[in-house]
Design an enzyme around this catalytic site. Structure first.
Site: not given
Length: 363
Positions: A250, A252, A270
């Protein structure tokens, strides 16, 4: 468990080293010091060439002459000698009185089969595609566009889909760096109190496998892009922790598994600017409740003028993906915007820190 010295001891040692480096810089004329700094790329390329020819593997059984090495790896003898002589000035290989070259501790870390091998990382750092992106740094500073995107004509992640060779080099380096972080992370954080650990953006699953080995009672969930899940699950099986794991594919940006006790993200935030990072963290916060913990493994930039590798990594993020490294204050603000409460930042002896947060208000 690998024993590592306390972070405060390393910080003290780094402080002493920084002062000595400052003293050395003040002892040479500024123009000479600047020339030495700007010539750093030569060391990168020399070590990369030695890594590409697997010279450290050839020397595993003992010192050999440049002619013998060249015959083994298929290179020019004179050029090989000159390469090794230059590498030896950095402590990578050493020439004896008979003109033969042997391994040093640094050179041993270039062996492909060594437990501490940095070969995958060096092969990525010296790759012309990696170096070419850094060569566009000035253009990135001028335009704000990542150098990799300027070089490849598309964002890095899209380019990796089109260049499987560089993608493999990149992923191998990231896997090695995950393992490199592990001893310092393990020394700083206890994972045994969590029943389920969700590794978000966990790549090949290297770090999740190490965590589950240290916390054998925990179950693991590796959450990655759908195309990477099968390979990660196979890696977890080979590592002997597959029985207590599952993979989920999937994004995020959309949804993550909701059954975790600890949600771990290593060097994910980052990769993104503040708005994208807040979007990721806010989406995660909406699916978490009290009692669940977020653990970010990221570099934290120290204040002031003192050398800190995170300040260079920040440029690396800017050049490749438009992301950034952050200070402790910036992480606090980022997490607060996303509805998390920062509980603590745990420094380690490496470039990574553990940033722990728990659900606060809803974003």
């Amino acid at each position: 468990m690998t024993r590592v010295p306390p972070a405060r001891v390393i910080q003290l040692a780094n402080g002493v080293r920084t002062k000595l480096q400052g003293l050395v810089r003040r002892m040479v004329p500024p123009e000479i010091g600047l020339l030495e700094l700007a010539s750093g790329f030569m060391a990168t390329q020399a070590i990369y060439a030695a890594a590409k020819f697997r010279i450290a593997d050839v020397l595993a059984d003992g010192p050999r002459s440049a002619t013998e090495i060249a015959a083994e790896v298929g290179s020019d003898p004179d050029a090989t000698y000159r390469l090794l002589r230059a590498c030896a000035t950095y402590g990578v290989f050493a020439e004896d009185s008979d003109g033969r070259f042997g391994l040093t501790p640094l050179a041993s870390a270039l062996r492909s089969g060594a437990a501490n091998s940095m070969l995958p990382v060096i092969l990525m750092l010296g790759d012309p595609r990696y170096q070419g992106s850094w060569g566009r740094l000035a253009d990135t500073v001028e335009t704000g566009t990542p150098g990799a995107e300027l070089l490849f004509g598309k964002p890095l992640w899209e380019y990796l889909d089109d260049d499987p060779e560089f993608a493999a080099s990149f992923n191998n380096a990231m896997t090695r760096l995950s393992a490199l972080d592990w001893p310092t992370v393990q020394a700083a954080y206890d994972f045994t109190g969590f029943s389920t650990i969700v590794d978000i953006g966990g790549g090949h699953g290297e770090l999740l496998a190490l965590i589950l080995d240290a916390a054998p009672a925990a179950k693991g969930v590796l959450f990655e892009l759908p195309g990477m899940v099968d390979q990660a699950e196979e890696h977890l099986r080979q590592a002997g922790v597959g029985e207590g794991c599952r993979g989920e594919g999937g994004s995020f940006f959309e949804a993550v598994p909701s059954d975790g006790g600890l949600y771990r993200m290593r060097r994910v935030i980052h990769d993104f600017d503040d708005e994208q990072a807040v979007a990721i963290l806010s989406n995660l916060r909406r699916q978490l409740s009290n009692g669940q913990t977020l653990l970010l493994l990221e570099s934290v930039i120290s204040p002031g003028n003192a050398p800190h590798f995170a300040k260079l990594l920040d440029l690396d993020m800017m050049v490749f993906v438009g992301g950034r490294e952050r200070t402790a204050r910036q992480f606090d603000a980022l997490l607060d915007r996303a509805g998390f409460r920062l509980t603590r930042i745990i420094p380690t002896i490496s470039t990574i820190s553990l940033i722990e947060a728990v659900p606060g208000r809803q974003p």
